[in-house]
Design an enzyme around this catalytic site. Structure first.
Site, PDB file in Angstrom:
ATOM      1  N   GLU A  51       0.830  -1.212   0.000  1.00 59.80           N
ATOM      2  CA  GLU A  51       0.000   0.000   0.000  1.00 59.80           C
ATOM      3  C   GLU A  51       0.855   1.248   0.000  1.00 59.80           C
ATOM      4  O   GLU A  51       0.425   2.312  -0.401  1.00 59.80           O
ATOM      5  CB  GLU A  51      -0.916   0.009   1.229  1.00 59.80           C
ATOM      6  CG  GLU A  51      -2.154  -0.854   1.065  1.00 59.80           C
ATOM      7  CD  GLU A  51      -3.150  -0.619   2.182  1.00 59.80           C
ATOM      8  OE1 GLU A  51      -2.734  -0.132   3.240  1.00 59.80           O
ATOM      9  OE2 GLU A  51      -4.329  -0.927   1.970  1.00 59.80           O
ATOM     10  N   ASN A  54      -5.123   6.005  13.601  1.00 64.83           N
ATOM     11  CA  ASN A  54      -3.867   6.676  13.938  1.00 64.83           C
ATOM     12  C   ASN A  54      -3.321   6.219  15.281  1.00 64.83           C
ATOM     13  O   ASN A  54      -2.113   6.223  15.491  1.00 64.83           O
ATOM     14  CB  ASN A  54      -4.073   8.191  13.918  1.00 64.83           C
ATOM     15  CG  ASN A  54      -4.105   8.696  12.481  1.00 64.83           C
ATOM     16  OD1 ASN A  54      -4.036   7.908  11.542  1.00 64.83           O
ATOM     17  ND2 ASN A  54      -4.201   9.995  12.316  1.00 64.83           N
TER      18      ASN A  54
END
Lengths: 388, 398, 388, 398
Positions: free
Chosen positions: D251, D376
């Site tokens: 990715e 996150n």
């Protein structure tokens, strides 16, 4: 396109790290910062005559090593990591760059050789009192006389001004403003008409002086290129210096992270290393993000600096890349140092731990050559096409 | 809800303001605005004298009940007292630990003997206090106290051995309250005792801690079998934690309003600088000055809410819970703002070798605001667990 | 000095909470926000005729309850918590305040009675297209004619403009600028010369309309006090409205915290409630700090609003306290809603969870009557004594 | 270190730019700049056709090795390819999961049969892929997968049962790669398998998830004894986690540069708005626009470093470790900036009932950037533990 260090560059970084670990460890820094001059003369001698770091990006034609700005920034990053106390930044990032860009052949020949052979120390004086930098901040005025020029005025914050052998002076033709009427001059620091006052500084690892010129008489020899129209040259020198300082700030941002990681792995509270607590882990992760991004910004700008010094195709990106690097690194170094101090708890607040030395350097660095907001506003002008 | 003060209150305001105007001069003139956090090492002798002048004027313990030698002033009057004191530039109080912490805790938890023995010395400004809480191994984790107190039945006293740190005034104070473990087998919050220890004894060594400012107002305190008479144990052995926590509650009392006036003085200084060096033309600085002003106003409103919600007993409401976290972050940013308003000037110190300007000290010293008295990480844990009822972290020990 | 709720105020808060839980729960809000008008008419009828909330701070002389702005803000806070879809804010915080401050006796008598007895809906139109609010943003112009005045121009963002019965219009004498030449007028919304266009909004719980005036003829009856010099009055109305909206924002900031705390206590990852992880606990603590501080700012400003409406000694603090409350609450509501969404993980990103409704309300609220930066700049001017 | 491209590279740039100019018009004209994140539901049929047009032009798998049917382009060329594609406003690729994730993982971990069976379908743009990782109970904690795969020795196939979520393209894709537990007794990262599952079977139900934008591009996928032939298991049972992690590495490959060009297009739009409505006169907005520009430039430099440090194998260096955390925060703030540049206008949607403008979608959709693909919080844990070697949290399970 290749954005990784070459083998040579790797070697330069490693050897610089090894060398500075020897000559600029905590003890050495704390000793040097207490000295009147603010640096250890023997170390400077060794750096300039043995390591010859000041020659890094000086062309071979001028007895330099003919390496690039990337190599220079690799050294500056290491100096920042070690808070090296030495007139290196002032000599190379300000003095040498001013000579390379604005020096006459005569001046280059004479002074670059002196820098190369005798470790001559240079400094640059530009901004007058106040909060600003760059052309608009030049307040010292020059007027043309029969024999040359006469300078009058005060420079407020001259890095290493007290210990420099030669000083590059920025002045403006009496009555001009902004970018107009700028002239650059280079003169021996002990020249009559120059008064130097060392200033006590919060960051003891970098000194500044206040320099006054009273009817300072200079002849053609002292006058640098494009006198009266040197605004653009001065701006370029300041952008190159900004990139160099960004490299130092990168070193600070990385070093405080390492100090912190080491500390929080050891320090225990509530029966576990504090470094296992999410709050601290996440702050450390953010510090890494700052440091890594600062690294990218610095070395991209360093590549652009080479383009500028060699008038490459990307030379026009100089100011933008310098402001990007500075806007980011000024904050990264300060935020990381501040977080580091917090994460050290009470210990970081003591004189004995080094964190505060980095915090002070980081804060001082934020204010040289334009703070973050100033550089962002410059970016905005470029972005919106408001500058020529 | 109503703002403003009654005419009686305003009359009181004139009284204290007048008294300060009359007395805060001459030998005391030069200590105005001095001796606050970051400056506590300054003019100690003069400030001790000033403490006694305050006592003579009857201005110590104004909020204490009258039967304890206080003046039993109303909340409003105490607020006014602290405001006027700070407004007049009253120097940092050397007796604040005694008046603000020890007195109140003795009034609520002390024995009659302890009250009679110690309150007068505080009210007269003749006996100063320092606090022995933190230890090198017990900073954020206060419950990790390892200082030991051993009872000697023969002498009917306690022998205390341990290492305390971050103790301000230790080298000047006559007395120290010490949290120590009375049950060697205990861990965490259990088995602690709250002792009132005399500092003048061979068994106690004080070593100043040099701070990033180059000055020392905190100390390390080494106790090597320090003696404490049994009547100087507050409450019972094992009650130490409960008492220590009650005491922390008092830190959030009316005195915070005085602290805020000090903050106001600092913000005013910064605005003066900005006017002088043209920083007021910088739109970023303008935003930050406004932010600082907004933050301070709201800090004051928070305090007013806390006080209105009868905090006098030291119990904590939500507005009180956030106060340390709030002011420490605000104050730290104020120090940072001071530097950025100064710009390049910020670097220039007052004198060699390393004498800093007040604003430089503010910048550096406020770095500790978010650390001492429970780091902000700890503050957030406490808020999340006590005010929001979020689950505790899995604990390895304690 | 007493800065806690009286018993009465406590009761008002609790009964409002109970009532809104009934008429403005999730299902009710989601139904109302899908309707063309954006609110449930029956609910508004009930609020205005049974609860009579719109009368809270209207003096008894005008059939009001004669309570204070604190009581009004208590209600607005609860409305914000419940995202009440109703023309309450526009009617009371804009319309009623405009009438109280700038209405002629005739207008007060006539319109406040209508508001009191028939639940008549009011709105106020002031700003033209663009990013600004306040006097400087008034672009619709009026010119004096034999019979009265003639208005021409466009109002860009009129809260509940589409469904209001009467609208207060701010206009400026042709050719004037800034604070100069401002006049206020009040007119039936269906008056010829007024075109209203409902705008689709990202925040479906509060609607706005675009209103154009084409040769809108108004007579003396429609003209409010100090025509041509009503700038200060308009600014006061906007400050009062700002305080009201800050109270709504407080409600949002608190409610999203509650939603989040409930969620992270339940939601498990890595075998423990996510609410036991420090990262989330600390964010929740910061959200509480924001909400509690917002509360202090709102109720202090509310006390000042009372002073202003009753010309008390602290009336002069109106603009400062309004800007303090708005600058803080606009950010607090948005930051808390944004954190809430993040802390809900994927769930917060779905239509079915309510968090996004609060995020949208918080974002929309940031832009009414000046954003945070605008209010901070106003504070700076007051702080530096740059305003008269 | 050197910047800029060779003349060969620049020639290649002209080639791809030219091809796009020729083909991205007519029936495809109106899908330029469409179909990106937040818009993936738009013009699906046309974008599928476009995928096949790309394939016909030989522009799929340009970075794959030639023996796998790719064109084995150099890193520089791939960078240029993605830059030009985004610059031309190339629509969101419906084949990106196949080309960017499935292809590379089959090339490195797939069997010969799997390569021959699946790579051609990706290269021809005829077979689209979606991913079956997240589950309602395994969002941040991917190792908490509860979907079960049971092997039927008789039929020599696997029967998969479970509930996957946040699956984009699920209603359009022919294939899905599914992480499922092959060992029912296993926990955490052990005992997982990586399966290539055909979507067209009764045992699979797809339910769209309505997002805060009012649109649906993510789906829930319910597998009720879905069948997967044994040769469609990648690697061995138990290798699933290792393969899944290797896949995540891809990715962060060259495609990030294409993503950044999309970001650049968005920033340009915002600057255009600021010019129109006078926001460029607002010094706060100017600072934030500059900040966004700086952030995007540095994002690009970070990516260049990552790529130069041969990332092609999917291994992670420090600059790569931070990339998700960095861009998600930057992009989320960009969405916020868009609203604040618009100011009051930000509220006005495109049409009733609830059709949002592209910038409104940007604002709302970027709220998810910091959540999907590892929140996150998780990103920071990983960085702290892997890059900085900080100790793990005490784990209750897994």
């Amino acid at each position: 396109m290749d954005f990784s260090f070459s083998e040579n560059q790797q070697i330069i970084a490693e050897s610089a790290a090894d060398y500075l670990a020897k000559v600029s460890g905590t003890a050495a820094v704390r000793a040097a910062m207490e000295t009147p001059g603010g640096f250890d003369v023997a170390t400077w001698q060794d750096i300039s005559s043995e390591m010859c770091w000041q020659l890094t990006h000086i062309p071979e034609a001028h007895d330099g090593l003919g390496l690039g700005y990337v190599e220079l920034c690799i050294l500056l990053e290491q100096m920042g990591r070690n808070l090296l106390c030495a007139p290196f930044f002032s000599t190379v990032c300000l003095g040498v760059n001013a000579l390379l860009l604005a020096g006459t052949d005569e001046q280059k020949h004479h002074l670059l050789k002196a820098v190369a052979q005798d470790g001559t120390r240079l400094a640059m004086a530009c901004a007058g009192p106040g909060r600003h930098w760059g052309n608009e901040a030049v307040t010292v005025e020059y007027e043309t006389t029969s024999s040359g020029v006469l300078l009058n005025g005060v420079y407020a914050h001259v890095i290493d001004g007290q210990t420099a052998d030669y000083i590059v002076l920025a002045a403006r033709r009496a009555g001009t403003r902004g970018n107009q009427g700028i002239g650059l001059f280079v003169v021996a620091a002990d020249h009559a008409g120059i008064q130097r006052e060392a200033l006590p500084c919060m960051d003891q690892t970098r000194r500044q002086a206040r320099i006054s010129c009273t009817n300072l008489e200079l002849d053609a020899e002292a006058t640098m290129r494009n006198v009266g129209h040197a605004g653009p040259l001065l701006e370029q020198v300041l952008s190159l210096a900004s990139i160099g300082m960004a490299a130092e700030q990168l070193g600070v941002a990385e070093k405080v992270l390492e100090l912190t990681v080491d500390y929080i792995k050891e320090r225990k509270q509530f029966g576990r290393p504090v470094g296992s607590f999410q709050a601290l882990k996440h702050k450390a992760a953010d510090m890494l993000l700052q440091a890594e991004s600062a690294r990218s910004a610095v070395y991209y700008a360093a590549c652009i600096a080479d383009e500028a010094l060699r008038s490459g195709p990307l030379a026009s990106e100089l100011h933008e890349s310098a402001s990007i690097a500075r806007a980011y690194c000024s904050d990264a170094a300060f935020v990381n140092a501040a977080e580091a101090l917090q994460m050290h708890g009470g210990a970081g607040f003591t004189w004995d731990f080094d964190v505060h030395l980095y915090l002070k350097r980081a804060k001082a660095s934020q204010h040289y050559f334009g703070d973050g907001a100033w550089h962002r506003e410059r970016i905005a002008r470029i972005l919106l096409g408001e500058t020529a | 809800m109503k703002l403003g003060f009654t005419s009686t209150d305003e009359a009181f305001r004139d009284e204290i303001a007048g008294w300060l105007a009359e007395h805060l001069l001459g030998e005391f003139e030069h200590i105005r605005y001095r001796g606050g956090p970051g400056d506590e090492h300054a003019y100690f002798r003069e400030r001790r004298a000033w403490e006694q002048a305050m006592a003579a004027g009857g201005w110590i313990g104004v909020g204490w009940p009258e039967d304890m030698g206080g003046r039993g002033y109303s909340l409003e009057q105490q607020v006014i007292f602290h405001e006027e004191y700070a407004r007049a530039g009253g120097p940092g109080r050397v007796g604040h630990i005694g008046e603000g912490l020890v007195g109140p805790i003795l009034i609520t938890h002390g024995s009659r003997w302890q009250q009679q023995r110690f309150l007068p010395g505080i009210l007269s400004g003749e006996e100063l206090w320092c606090q022995g809480y933190s230890e090198p191994g017990a900073g954020s984790d206060l419950s990790n106290i390892s200082t030991r107190a051993v009872y000697d039945a023969g002498k009917d006293n306690w022998s205390i051995t341990g290492h305390k740190t971050w103790t301000s005034l230790a080298h000047e104070a006559e007395w120290c309250f010490v949290l120590a473990r009375t049950d060697p087998a205990s861990r965490g919050r259990h088995g602690l005792g709250f002792f009132l220890v005399e500092m003048q004894q061979r068994a106690i060594t004080v070593r100043p801690i040099m701070q990033l400012t180059g000055t020392s107002e905190f100390n390390e305190v080494f106790l090597d079998q320090a003696i404490c008479a049994s009547e100087q144990l507050v409450g019972e052995p094992g009650q130490g934690w409960e008492i220590a926590m009650a005491l922390l509650g008092f830190e959030r009392g009316v005195s915070t309003l005085g602290q805020q006036m000090m903050f106001q003085n600092q913000l005013n200084q910064i605005i003066t600088v900005a006017r002088r060096n043209g920083a007021t033309a910088d739109s970023q600085i303008r935003q930050r000055l406004a932010q600082a002003h907004i933050g301070l106003k709201i800090m004051r409103y928070n305090a007013m809410r806390t006080l209105s919600g009868n905090m006098v007993d030291g119990s904590l409401n939500r507005a009180a819970m956030i106060s340390k976290l709030y002011w420490s972050i605000w104050h730290r940013e104020l120090g940072n703002l001071a530097m950025d308003v100064l710009g390049p000037e910020a670097e220039v110190a007052a004198a060699q070798p390393y004498e800093l300007t007040p604003l430089q000290s503010l910048f550096l010293f406020t770095r500790a605001d978010t650390i001492y008295g429970g780091t902000n990480q700890i503050q957030r844990n406490i808020i999340a667990e006590r005010s929001l009822g979020l689950p505790r972290e899995p604990r390895m020990t304690g």
